[in-house]
Design a protein around this motif. Structure first.
Motif, PDB file in Angstrom:
ATOM      1  N   PHE A  46      40.082 -22.689 -20.901  1.00 22.33           N
ATOM      2  CA  PHE A  46      39.670 -22.871 -19.509  1.00 22.33           C
ATOM      3  C   PHE A  46      39.462 -21.545 -18.786  1.00 22.33           C
ATOM      4  O   PHE A  46      38.619 -21.457 -17.900  1.00 22.33           O
ATOM      5  N   LEU A  94      36.141 -32.992 -22.698  1.00 18.70           N
ATOM      6  CA  LEU A  94      36.267 -31.539 -22.543  1.00 18.70           C
ATOM      7  C   LEU A  94      34.935 -30.933 -22.081  1.00 18.70           C
ATOM      8  O   LEU A  94      34.891 -30.149 -21.131  1.00 18.70           O
ATOM      9  N   GLU A 146      34.318 -31.675 -18.567  1.00 19.00           N
ATOM     10  CA  GLU A 146      35.126 -30.778 -17.715  1.00 19.00           C
ATOM     11  C   GLU A 146      34.430 -29.428 -17.566  1.00 19.00           C
ATOM     12  O   GLU A 146      34.354 -28.872 -16.474  1.00 19.00           O
ATOM     13  N   LYS A 196      31.541 -29.728 -15.239  1.00 18.00           N
ATOM     14  CA  LYS A 196      31.985 -29.894 -13.847  1.00 18.00           C
ATOM     15  C   LYS A 196      32.323 -28.535 -13.239  1.00 18.00           C
ATOM     16  O   LYS A 196      31.939 -28.238 -12.107  1.00 18.00           O
ATOM     17  N   ILE A 197      33.021 -27.722 -14.012  1.00 14.17           N
ATOM     18  CA  ILE A 197      33.428 -26.396 -13.513  1.00 14.17           C
ATOM     19  C   ILE A 197      32.209 -25.486 -13.358  1.00 14.17           C
ATOM     20  O   ILE A 197      32.042 -24.819 -12.343  1.00 14.17           O
TER      21      ILE A 197
END
Lengths: 118, 118
Positions: free
Chosen positions: A6, B96, B99, B102-103
């Motif tokens: 991340f 994943l 995600e 989205k970021i």
């Protein structure tokens, strides 16, 4: 979930914010929205586009008059330099995001593309 | 186009390859494909799923017997531990990637979400 992973995503997001593509889009969007008449035209164009795309995606029939209304607005929009530049900047950013996705999902393609029968 | 930006994308791709989510998916996919009967069942399930999704996307009617054929295969698949694990791993990887998206696209949302009339 790995923190490292991340962190890499957030690194990319930060770098994306600094890119020419993103900063241009932001600037042009602000310019278009600062001028009421341009803003209204841009919103009209956008709403028509979204409407047609949704109908297309849902397999609904698109009427000839809807296509004509869109083409008419698109023609006016193309005469508007600010909007034309914004639309171009939006396309550049979308292409960039598509490039990102292509690179990031390549490892998946390697899994799913490497076996017969699929 | 900024070299820095693409370096960040490749950094993320490399880290994604090392993730538990990706390595598990790869291992489970190899296991399923190493066993001919399991492989055949998995391919059948996949093909039915893709077929139904494509019909849905294109707004085509899905027949009752197609739904039943899919549900029947899905029930058999759920009994197969290897495939069930693979399907689960595939879902985890997809989540994943969602995600990530989205970021990465949050900066765009900030542009387009910050003005009225859209």
């Amino acid at each position: 979930m790995a923190v490292n992973l991340f962190n890499k995503v957030y690194d990319l997001e930060k770098e994306f914010r600094k890119s020419d593509e993103y900063t241009s889009l932001k600037r042009l969007f602000t310019e278009v929205n600062a001028d009421p008449a341009t803003k209204q035209l841009f919103n009209k164009f956008n709403n028509l586009q979204i409407e047609l795309q949704q109908k297309q995606m849902m397999g609904q029939k698109i009427m000839q008059q809807e296509v004509e209304a869109f083409q008419k607005t698109a023609a006016v929009v193309q005469q508007n330099e600010k909007i034309a530049k914004l639309v171009e900047a939006d396309q550049r950013v979308n292409m960039l995001i598509m490039e990102f996705n292509k690179i990031i999902t390549k490892p998946l393609e390697e899994i799913y593309g490497s076996f017969e029968g699929r």
